[in-house]
Design an enzyme around this catalytic site. Structure first.
Site, PDB file in Angstrom:
ATOM      1  N   ASN A 125       0.877   5.895   5.377  1.00  0.00           N
ATOM      2  CA  ASN A 125      -0.529   5.797   5.775  1.00  0.00           C
ATOM      3  C   ASN A 125      -0.644   4.653   6.772  1.00  0.00           C
ATOM      4  O   ASN A 125      -0.568   3.489   6.393  1.00  0.00           O
ATOM      5  CB  ASN A 125      -1.377   5.536   4.516  1.00  0.00           C
ATOM      6  N   LYS A 149      -3.173   3.702   8.429  1.00  0.00           N
ATOM      7  CA  LYS A 149      -4.499   3.062   8.434  1.00  0.00           C
ATOM      8  C   LYS A 149      -4.949   2.852   9.893  1.00  0.00           C
ATOM      9  O   LYS A 149      -4.645   3.685  10.739  1.00  0.00           O
ATOM     10  CB  LYS A 149      -4.476   1.764   7.618  1.00  0.00           C
ATOM     11  N   HIS A 177      -8.973   7.415  -0.617  1.00  0.00           N
ATOM     12  CA  HIS A 177      -8.153   6.196  -0.546  1.00  0.00           C
ATOM     13  C   HIS A 177      -9.008   4.999  -0.990  1.00  0.00           C
ATOM     14  O   HIS A 177     -10.223   4.975  -0.755  1.00  0.00           O
ATOM     15  CB  HIS A 177      -7.639   5.980   0.879  1.00  0.00           C
ATOM     16  N   GLU A 219      -9.524   2.192   0.146  1.00  0.00           N
ATOM     17  CA  GLU A 219     -10.345   1.549   1.175  1.00  0.00           C
ATOM     18  C   GLU A 219     -11.598   2.374   1.481  1.00  0.00           C
ATOM     19  O   GLU A 219     -12.645   1.833   1.819  1.00  0.00           O
ATOM     20  CB  GLU A 219      -9.499   1.289   2.434  1.00  0.00           C
ATOM     21  N   GLU A 251      -2.731   4.651  -7.017  1.00  0.00           N
ATOM     22  CA  GLU A 251      -2.608   3.394  -6.281  1.00  0.00           C
ATOM     23  C   GLU A 251      -3.491   2.334  -6.930  1.00  0.00           C
ATOM     24  O   GLU A 251      -4.706   2.293  -6.665  1.00  0.00           O
ATOM     25  CB  GLU A 251      -3.063   3.585  -4.831  1.00  0.00           C
ATOM     26  N   GLY A 306      -1.704  -3.613  -0.357  1.00  0.00           N
ATOM     27  CA  GLY A 306      -1.730  -4.603   0.720  1.00  0.00           C
ATOM     28  C   GLY A 306      -1.652  -6.032   0.229  1.00  0.00           C
ATOM     29  O   GLY A 306      -1.883  -6.963   1.001  1.00  0.00           O
ATOM     30  N   SER A 308       1.982  -1.671  -2.126  1.00  0.00           N
ATOM     31  CA  SER A 308       3.057  -2.604  -1.752  1.00  0.00           C
ATOM     32  C   SER A 308       4.458  -2.043  -1.994  1.00  0.00           C
ATOM     33  O   SER A 308       5.366  -2.791  -2.372  1.00  0.00           O
ATOM     34  CB  SER A 308       2.869  -3.949  -2.459  1.00  0.00           C
TER      35      SER A 308
HETATM   36  P1  PGA Z   1       0.338  -0.906   1.028  1.00  0.00           P
HETATM   37  O1  PGA Z   1      -0.791   0.243   1.139  1.00  0.00           O
HETATM   38  O2  PGA Z   1       1.655  -0.188   0.951  1.00  0.00           O
HETATM   39  O3  PGA Z   1       0.177  -1.702   2.281  1.00  0.00           O
HETATM   40  O4  PGA Z   1       0.038  -1.664  -0.211  1.00  0.00           O
HETATM   41  C1  PGA Z   1      -0.702   1.400   0.354  1.00  0.00           C
HETATM   42  C2  PGA Z   1      -1.874   2.290   0.640  1.00  0.00           C
HETATM   43  O5  PGA Z   1      -2.953   1.779   0.946  1.00  0.00           O
HETATM   44  O6  PGA Z   1      -1.760   3.520   0.560  1.00  0.00           O
END
Ligand code: PGA
Length: 256
Positions: A9, A11, A95, A97, A167, A173, A213
């Site tokens: 992803n 983003k 997601h 976010e 997740e 992140g 992560s």
């Molecule tokens: P990250 O993001 O690997 O940077 O933690 C995962 C995601 O948001 O799908």
């Protein structure tokens, strides 16, 4: 038999040149790998060019979001048909976010899941608890509510086109990863919920990805947990240097 899936992803990162270059590296690497599927989710505006670069290869290209409506006066939104039109074949829904920065509810996610499927797209539905919810012992409750809220009413045929990404919000992140035990317990729980909503065959066939992560140094440990069928990767999906070793780890440990 669930084939492992590693998804990147992007983003709101990378530019056109960097995106096409990265897609090329992933595509070539995937050519040489057996037994692993991969999807990349570029920003909307780069989907067409990235999809063109991946045409005829095993690398799948998806959208990071979709409008819940089919067509019309929805400024700033992108429809399922438009995603299909530019070469996306799958879409992320819910997601963290989208849920936590843009306030998307389970009701909206449910509409988006249905809209994605009706548009002929596969869907990757993201779920997961916040740190506060985990500390309050609500992880299972939250996952159950999100799954029921977004999937109720779908047919077992629909579910053949759905992937779940667990997740934990506190791991996205942040550099903090759920331990293989924590992730494994959540994945087993999610599979149980799928069995309750649908049936055991659907639960057994649905791929459940872990996200939060994931990086080369922890991928093999996470991916070797029986109920973890792949990874949804954010930060480490932005360079070939980090993403390709995660694909390798999935190819090595996930064959089952
Ligand atoms: P990250 O993001 O690997 O940077 O933690 C995962 C995601 O948001 O799908």
């Amino acid at each position: 038999m669930r084939k492992p899936l590693v998804a990147g992803n992007w983003k709101m990162n990378l530019d056109r040149r960097a995106g096409v270059e990265l897609a090329g590296a992933v595509r070539s690497h995937l050519d040489g790998l057996q037994g692993v599927d991969s999807v990349i989710y570029p920003p909307f505006v780069y989907i067409e060019e990235v999809a063109r670069a991946c045409a005829g290869t095993a690398l799948v290209v998806g959208g990071q979001n979709i409008c819940d409506q089919e067509v019309g006066a929805f400024t700033g939104e992108v429809s399922g048909a438009m995603l299909r039109d530019v070469g996306a074949t799958v879409v992320l829904v819910g997601h963290s976010e989208r849920r936590h920065v843009y306030g998307e509810t389970d009701e909206l996610c449910a509409l988006k899941v249905r809209r994605g499927l009706a548009s002929g797209l596969d869907v990757c539905l993201c779920i997961g608890e916040t740190l506060e919810q985990r500390e309050a012992g609500q992880t299972e409750q939250v996952c159950s509510t999100q799954l029921h809220g977004s999937l109720n009413g779908l047919s077992t045929e629909d579910m053949a086109k759905v992937t779940i990404a667990y997740e934990p919000v506190w791991a996205i992140g942040t550099g903090e990863t759920a331990s293989p035990e924590q992730a494994g317990a959540a994945h087993a729980y999610v599979r149980g919920v799928l069995s309750g909503i649908f049936n055991q065959a659907v639960a057994d066939a649905t791929r459940i990805l872990y996200g939060g992560s994931v990086k080369p140094s922890n991928a093999a440990d996470l991916l070797s947990v029986p109920d973890i069928d792949g990874a949804l990767v954010g930060g480490a999906a932005l360079t070939a240097e980090n993403f390709l070793p995660i694909l390798d780890a999935a190819a090595e440990v996930c064959v089952r």
